[in-house]
Design a protein around this motif. Sequence first.
Motif, short mmCIF file in Angstrom:
data_model
loop_
_atom_site.label_atom_id
_atom_site.label_comp_id
_atom_site.label_asym_id
_atom_site.label_seq_id
_atom_site.Cartn_x
_atom_site.Cartn_y
_atom_site.Cartn_z
N LEU A 1 -56.72 -13.03 43.98
CA LEU A 1 -58.03 -13.68 43.93
C LEU A 1 -58.35 -14.01 42.48
N ILE A 2 -58.96 -15.16 42.25
CA ILE A 2 -59.25 -15.58 40.88
C ILE A 2 -60.74 -15.66 40.58
N SER A 3 -61.59 -15.47 41.58
CA SER A 3 -63.04 -15.56 41.37
C SER A 3 -63.63 -14.23 40.93
N SER A 4 -64.67 -14.33 40.12
CA SER A 4 -65.42 -13.11 39.80
C SER A 4 -66.32 -12.79 41.00
N LYS A 5 -66.56 -11.52 41.23
CA LYS A 5 -67.39 -11.11 42.38
C LYS A 5 -68.80 -11.68 42.30
N GLU A 6 -69.31 -11.84 41.07
CA GLU A 6 -70.68 -12.34 40.91
C GLU A 6 -70.85 -13.75 41.46
N ASN A 7 -69.82 -14.58 41.34
CA ASN A 7 -69.91 -15.98 41.78
C ASN A 7 -69.33 -16.20 43.17
N LEU A 8 -68.68 -15.21 43.73
CA LEU A 8 -67.98 -15.39 45.00
C LEU A 8 -68.92 -15.24 46.18
N ILE A 9 -69.00 -16.31 47.00
CA ILE A 9 -69.78 -16.24 48.24
C ILE A 9 -68.93 -15.59 49.32
N ALA A 10 -67.69 -16.09 49.46
CA ALA A 10 -66.79 -15.56 50.48
C ALA A 10 -65.37 -16.02 50.20
N ILE A 11 -64.42 -15.33 50.83
CA ILE A 11 -63.02 -15.74 50.83
C ILE A 11 -62.78 -16.43 52.16
N VAL A 12 -62.09 -17.55 52.12
CA VAL A 12 -61.72 -18.29 53.33
C VAL A 12 -60.20 -18.16 53.45
N SER A 13 -59.72 -17.58 54.56
CA SER A 13 -58.30 -17.25 54.63
C SER A 13 -57.72 -17.48 56.02
N ASP A 14 -56.39 -17.64 56.04
CA ASP A 14 -55.65 -17.76 57.29
C ASP A 14 -55.06 -16.42 57.71
N GLU A 15 -55.40 -15.36 57.01
CA GLU A 15 -54.91 -14.04 57.38
C GLU A 15 -56.06 -13.04 57.34
N GLU A 16 -55.86 -11.92 58.01
CA GLU A 16 -56.86 -10.86 58.04
C GLU A 16 -56.88 -10.15 56.69
N LEU A 17 -57.98 -10.25 55.99
CA LEU A 17 -58.16 -9.54 54.72
C LEU A 17 -59.37 -8.65 54.86
N PHE A 18 -59.34 -7.51 54.22
CA PHE A 18 -60.46 -6.58 54.31
C PHE A 18 -60.87 -6.15 52.91
N PHE A 19 -62.13 -6.40 52.60
CA PHE A 19 -62.72 -5.97 51.34
C PHE A 19 -64.04 -5.31 51.69
N GLU A 20 -64.36 -4.26 50.99
CA GLU A 20 -65.58 -3.53 51.28
C GLU A 20 -66.84 -4.36 51.03
N ASP A 21 -66.82 -5.17 49.98
CA ASP A 21 -68.04 -5.87 49.59
C ASP A 21 -67.87 -7.39 49.44
N ILE A 22 -66.87 -7.95 50.11
CA ILE A 22 -66.66 -9.40 50.07
C ILE A 22 -66.51 -9.92 51.50
N ILE A 23 -67.23 -10.98 51.81
CA ILE A 23 -67.14 -11.61 53.13
C ILE A 23 -65.82 -12.38 53.21
N VAL A 24 -65.11 -12.24 54.34
CA VAL A 24 -63.88 -12.99 54.59
C VAL A 24 -64.10 -13.81 55.86
N ILE A 25 -63.83 -15.11 55.76
CA ILE A 25 -64.04 -16.04 56.88
C ILE A 25 -62.70 -16.67 57.25
N LYS A 26 -62.49 -16.87 58.54
CA LYS A 26 -61.28 -17.57 58.98
C LYS A 26 -61.34 -19.01 58.48
N LYS A 27 -60.19 -19.55 58.09
CA LYS A 27 -60.15 -20.84 57.39
C LYS A 27 -60.72 -22.00 58.20
#
Length: 165
Positions: A121-147
Amino acid sequence: MSIVVNIIGEKSNVGKTIVMEGVIKELKKRGLSVATIKHDVHGFDIDKEGKDTYRHRKAGSETVIISSNKRMALIKEVKEEVPLNELLSFAKDKDVILVEGYKNSNLRKFEIYRKDFSKKLISSKENLIAIVSDEELFFEDIIVIKKNDFKKIVDLILKEEEYKI
């Protein structure tokens, strides 16, 4: 004022444009006006050889504007890259401005993460709204959305504060 969000990825071909297309269609379904700004690190040319605007530019015009009752375009030779905030001002009449690329901007971001393609990941947490991905990712404090969950992406976009341009 407009809502402005940045769609980024670690590399080219990670899927930014596919996400942009889906998000644009979903925003339009909801009756919103949309502008996009695309960063191109390689340089580009939108003029077609033989067309009047191409001929004007080749003859030496540093700024070429073409206009009709349906659209206008501005082609301007520049000595250095135009700052993103200046480009945003061209689109401030739209409800939502989607920026593709400009990974070092201070804008709020959706980061595209593609299985077997992205390494980190290259974004800082402060600016990151969510990760959009084609795989199941799990982060405690980051939203992950299917692509391809464009409805959820747009729901998050519409929760963002308007950007003062």
